[in-house]
Motif scaffolding. Structure first.
Motif, mmCIF file in Angstrom:
data_model
loop_
_atom_site.group_PDB
_atom_site.id
_atom_site.type_symbol
_atom_site.label_atom_id
_atom_site.label_comp_id
_atom_site.label_asym_id
_atom_site.label_seq_id
_atom_site.Cartn_x
_atom_site.Cartn_y
_atom_site.Cartn_z
ATOM 1 N N LEU A 108 -11.699 1.117 2.082
ATOM 2 C CA LEU A 108 -11.656 2.565 2.011
ATOM 3 C C LEU A 108 -10.231 3.060 1.763
ATOM 4 C CD1 LEU A 108 -13.669 4.865 2.223
ATOM 5 C CD2 LEU A 108 -13.147 5.015 4.654
ATOM 6 N N SER A 109 -9.254 2.312 2.264
ATOM 7 C CA SER A 109 -7.859 2.712 2.039
ATOM 8 C C SER A 109 -7.517 2.696 0.546
ATOM 9 C CB SER A 109 -6.914 1.795 2.805
ATOM 10 O OG SER A 109 -7.226 0.439 2.568
ATOM 11 N N ILE A 163 -8.601 5.917 -0.758
ATOM 12 C CA ILE A 163 -7.651 6.988 -0.406
ATOM 13 C C ILE A 163 -6.515 7.018 -1.422
ATOM 14 C CG2 ILE A 163 -5.962 7.778 1.297
ATOM 15 C CD1 ILE A 163 -7.722 6.602 3.486
ATOM 16 N N LEU A 207 -10.726 13.606 4.787
ATOM 17 C CA LEU A 207 -9.754 14.695 4.583
ATOM 18 C C LEU A 207 -9.352 14.795 3.118
ATOM 19 C CD1 LEU A 207 -7.268 14.354 7.600
ATOM 20 C CD2 LEU A 207 -9.075 16.048 7.288
ATOM 21 N N ILE A 208 -9.103 13.643 2.486
ATOM 22 C CA ILE A 208 -8.613 13.692 1.109
ATOM 23 C C ILE A 208 -9.726 14.111 0.145
ATOM 24 C CG2 ILE A 208 -8.958 11.288 0.342
ATOM 25 C CD1 ILE A 208 -6.058 11.393 -0.764
ATOM 26 N N TYR A 219 0.842 -1.205 0.000
ATOM 27 C CA TYR A 219 0.000 0.000 0.000
ATOM 28 C C TYR A 219 0.875 1.252 0.000
ATOM 29 C CZ TYR A 219 -3.744 3.193 1.393
ATOM 30 O OH TYR A 219 -4.644 4.235 1.450
ATOM 31 N N ASP A 242 -10.751 1.138 8.534
ATOM 32 C CA ASP A 242 -10.592 0.910 7.090
ATOM 33 C C ASP A 242 -11.712 -0.035 6.641
ATOM 34 O OD1 ASP A 242 -9.666 0.828 4.521
ATOM 35 O OD2 ASP A 242 -7.989 -0.527 4.940
ATOM 36 N N PRO A 243 -12.941 0.479 6.643
ATOM 37 C CA PRO A 243 -14.084 -0.411 6.392
ATOM 38 C C PRO A 243 -14.174 -0.826 4.927
ATOM 39 C CG PRO A 243 -14.830 1.851 6.582
ATOM 40 C CD PRO A 243 -13.363 1.870 6.891
ATOM 41 N N HIS A 246 -15.616 7.778 18.540
ATOM 42 C CA HIS A 246 -14.218 7.326 18.582
ATOM 43 C C HIS A 246 -13.426 8.166 17.581
ATOM 44 C CE1 HIS A 246 -10.677 4.878 17.777
ATOM 45 N NE2 HIS A 246 -10.951 4.170 18.866
ATOM 46 N N PRO A 247 -12.211 8.583 17.937
ATOM 47 C CA PRO A 247 -11.439 9.447 17.025
ATOM 48 C C PRO A 247 -11.105 8.785 15.682
ATOM 49 C CG PRO A 247 -10.455 9.400 19.218
ATOM 50 C CD PRO A 247 -11.524 8.352 19.214
ATOM 51 N N GLY A 248 -11.150 7.464 15.613
ATOM 52 C CA GLY A 248 -10.822 6.775 14.365
ATOM 53 C C GLY A 248 -12.015 6.426 13.524
ATOM 54 N N ASN A 249 -13.187 6.894 13.929
ATOM 55 C CA ASN A 249 -14.431 6.582 13.215
ATOM 56 C C ASN A 249 -14.465 7.222 11.823
ATOM 57 O OD1 ASN A 249 -17.265 8.153 12.739
ATOM 58 N ND2 ASN A 249 -17.604 6.008 13.255
ATOM 59 N N TYR A 250 -15.115 6.531 10.862
ATOM 60 C CA TYR A 250 -15.278 7.072 9.507
ATOM 61 C C TYR A 250 -16.656 7.694 9.285
ATOM 62 C CZ TYR A 250 -16.441 7.045 4.544
ATOM 63 O OH TYR A 250 -16.899 7.405 3.301
ATOM 64 N N PRO A 288 -5.391 5.260 15.458
ATOM 65 C CA PRO A 288 -5.800 4.452 14.316
ATOM 66 C C PRO A 288 -7.196 4.822 13.805
ATOM 67 C CG PRO A 288 -6.058 3.204 16.346
ATOM 68 C CD PRO A 288 -5.390 4.488 16.724
ATOM 69 N N TYR A 289 -7.311 4.828 12.477
ATOM 70 C CA TYR A 289 -8.592 5.069 11.829
ATOM 71 C C TYR A 289 -9.103 3.763 11.226
ATOM 72 C CZ TYR A 289 -7.183 10.002 11.924
ATOM 73 O OH TYR A 289 -6.784 11.251 12.309
ATOM 74 N N VAL A 345 -2.240 12.380 1.663
ATOM 75 C CA VAL A 345 -3.647 12.752 1.884
ATOM 76 C C VAL A 345 -3.855 14.211 1.521
ATOM 77 C CG1 VAL A 345 -5.419 13.088 3.664
ATOM 78 C CG2 VAL A 345 -3.999 11.039 3.684
ATOM 79 N N ALA A 359 -12.548 13.999 10.348
ATOM 80 C CA ALA A 359 -11.090 13.885 10.489
ATOM 81 C C ALA A 359 -10.545 12.581 9.917
ATOM 82 C CB ALA A 359 -10.707 13.980 11.964
ATOM 83 N N HIS A 360 -11.411 11.658 9.502
ATOM 84 C CA HIS A 360 -10.916 10.407 8.910
ATOM 85 C C HIS A 360 -10.127 10.738 7.640
ATOM 86 C CE1 HIS A 360 -10.867 6.531 6.856
ATOM 87 N NE2 HIS A 360 -11.088 5.978 8.033
ATOM 88 N N PRO A 361 -9.008 10.026 7.403
ATOM 89 C CA PRO A 361 -8.178 10.378 6.233
ATOM 90 C C PRO A 361 -8.943 10.403 4.913
ATOM 91 C CG PRO A 361 -7.018 8.815 7.635
ATOM 92 C CD PRO A 361 -8.393 8.967 8.219
#
Lengths: 88, 453
Positions: B231-232, B235, B288-289, A34, A78-79, B274-278, A75-76, A39, B283-285
């Motif tokens: 989702l990555s 991105i 953001l993109i 990856y 990745d669904p 949660h801070p990592g939630n989408y 961590p975010y 971003v 703020a999820h990457p």
């Protein structure tokens, strides 16, 4: 959640190796296929895909402390994503 | 939201409303209700008061023998109106306080039994969509997608199939197309599937656009299902599209990105908060993109989803507010679906959105006989079809209006302002600002051009 995302700020020229060094990650922690994905180039912000354990270790959230890890975010999640059609 | 408002005006007024020989209007009994747009086409209706049939009965209970009194002292009057969707709770609470004659406010749900649902036959065909989008008029203005990169972020495009189905040449930009790690195949030569449908539908309004094939949904990681990605991957795709955009000359910068996909379930996400939630976090990457690419000049459109209350997709697992994550992004257009009769399809997700409340933004056409990419008798359906239909319209505009002249934010506003409104109060959570209106867009662009000249 097998893998998660973390973000890191790196000055140009940013490389995956530099990000791993900065975060203290090994190749076992990181999805090197990856790679390091920009971003927001204007803000020197990049994302990596890492194991859940590595995300917990270096992420700055979910730890219950303000500045938990070396990463600048994550961590975010990745669904999975799926097509919106045809409706079933 | 459409509502029924029950009032108890003076007995004289109630008597007048109850008398069929006396014409009465909503404004006679309910003028000046704060926050309510009265429906003047709906004559006020006198409603009898239920009363206990026996002396000593409970005056508040409906579970007993009742008689109904139309006496002017007892009866009330009902009028119809509309309250803005984002003000419903406060208005309903305040109305009886601010006006003593207001007894109650009730919902007035649509009693439609014929909304188009998944599995229903097509409503019209893609030539109807061409007509509704005024494609000849757009072409006459020079708005045909020429010089515009139209990225289809999906399952890949089969250009030969699209060409045969349309009967016209199709351009795939091989150089700017991109696949995730592990996805093999040639741009424009993927198996016929969902992405091919999206490409076909995008070309209805922008036949000369150059397709950028971005098959993120073919990514196979974590042993995913038949057609899904992560989702990555999206991105990484957006990072590539940023390079495409930055390489375009400023004077002709035009990149439209259509996304007919999303996340159906919170199962794989961190919970909201949660801070990592989408789903709920800007703020999820990926969120953001999306913002970063839009700010750089790309037009980004997302399908609103197929979780409408009337016939939601069985995969929908969010308990409420199903327009999540980037599908509700403030810098993207969230597209709901209407059939070619202009009626919302029952599966089109309703707002409010999670990142931005006012989602969907607008609706576009779906559920028509089109590409046949999903099967011989299968309509092009879902908000999956509506999104590229709208993206094609945006790409048509971009033929002469690069993003350095008309910014993505200005173009989003243009689409919202010119949309054919389907309610009396502007925005609503079913249709958004309304159905995309190519004639309105053409007129607005002419005015803008005249002003600039």
């Amino acid at each position: 959640m097998a893998e998660v995302l973390i973000t890191v700020r790196l000055a140009a020229p940013a490389t995956l190796e530099a990000a791993m060094r900065r975060l203290g990650l090994t190749e076992d922690d990181v999805d090197t296929g990856y790679g390091l994905v920009p971003v927001d180039p204007g803000r020197d912000l990049y994302v990596l895909r890492v194991t859940e354990e590595a995300g917990r270790r270096v992420g700055d959230s979910g730890t219950g402390v303000a500045d938990g890890g070396a990463a600048d975010g994550g961590p975010y999640s990745d669904p999975p994503i799926e097509p919106y059609g045809p409706p079933r | 939201m459409r509502v029924l408002i029950q009032l108890r005006p003076s007995p004289d007024l109630v008597a007048a409303v109850a008398d069929p020989s006396v014409p009465s209007m909503a404004s006679d009994v309910a003028d000046g209700l704060p926050g309510v747009v009265l429906d003047h086409s709906y004559a006020p209706v006198a409603v009898p008061r239920p009363m206990p049939a026996s002396p000593g009965g409970d005056p508040l209970s409906l579970n007993q023998p009742l008689v109904f009194s139309m006496s002017p002292q007892d009866a009330s009057v009902v009028v119809r109106g509309e309250i803005a969707d984002d003000e419903v709770a406060s208005r309903v609470a305040l109305l009886p306080v601010s006006r003593r004659d207001v007894v109650a406010v009730y919902a007035d749900p649509a009693i439609e039994t014929s909304l188009t649902c998944g599995g229903d036959p097509a409503v019209g065909d893609w030539h109807d969509v061409e007509r509704l989008l005024r494609v000849p008029d757009l072409a006459a203005e020079g708005l045909d997608g020429s010089g515009v990169s139209l990225a289809v972020v999906d399952t890949g495009i089969n250009a030969a199939y699209v060409k045969a189905a349309r009967g016209q040449d199709v351009t795939v930009d091989h150089e700017r197309s991109w696949s995730p790690e592990g996805v093999s195949g040639t741009p424009g030569d993927f198996a016929v599937d969902h992405g091919t449908m999206c490409a076909f539908d995008a070309l209805i309004a922008a036949p000369k656009a150059s397709l950028v094939d971005v098959p993120v949904l073919l990514s196979r990681r974590q042993g995913g299902s038949t057609l899904d990605g992560l989702l990555s991957d999206a991105i990484a795709a957006y990072a590539h599209l940023r390079e495409v955009l930055d390489a375009q000359p400023a004077e002709s910068r035009a990149l439209v990105v259509t996304n007919s996909w999303g996340s159906f379930s919170p199962r794989w996400d961190f919970p909201p908060g949660h801070p990592g939630n989408y789903s709920d976090s800007a703020a999820h990457p990926f969120n953001l993109i999306v913002g970063s690419l839009a700010e750089a000049g790309a037009d980004i459109l997302f399908a609103a989803g197929n979780c409408g209350t009337q016939c939601r997709d069985s995969r929908c697992a969010f308990p409420d507010r199903p327009i999540v994550g980037a599908n509700s992004h403030p810098s993207a257009l969230s597209i709901g679906g209407v059939d070619t009769a202009g009626t919302r399809v029952g599966y089109s997700s309703q707002g409010p959105g999670r990142l931005t409340k006012r989602k969907p933004d607008v609706c576009a056409y779906t559920h028509f006989a089109g590409s046949g990419a999903l099967g011989d008798d299968e309509p092009d359906s879902g908000t999956s079809a509506a999104c590229p239909v709208a993206a094609g319209l945006v790409a048509a505009v971009r033929s002469l209006w690069p993003s350095t002249v008309l910014s993505p934010a200005q173009l989003r506003t243009l689409l919202r302002r010119t949309a054919d409104d389907r309610s009396a109060v502007g925005y609503d959570h079913d249709y958004g600002y309304g159905v995309v209106d190519a004639a309105g867009i053409i007129a607005a662009l002419r005015r803008r051009a005249a002003k600039a000249a």
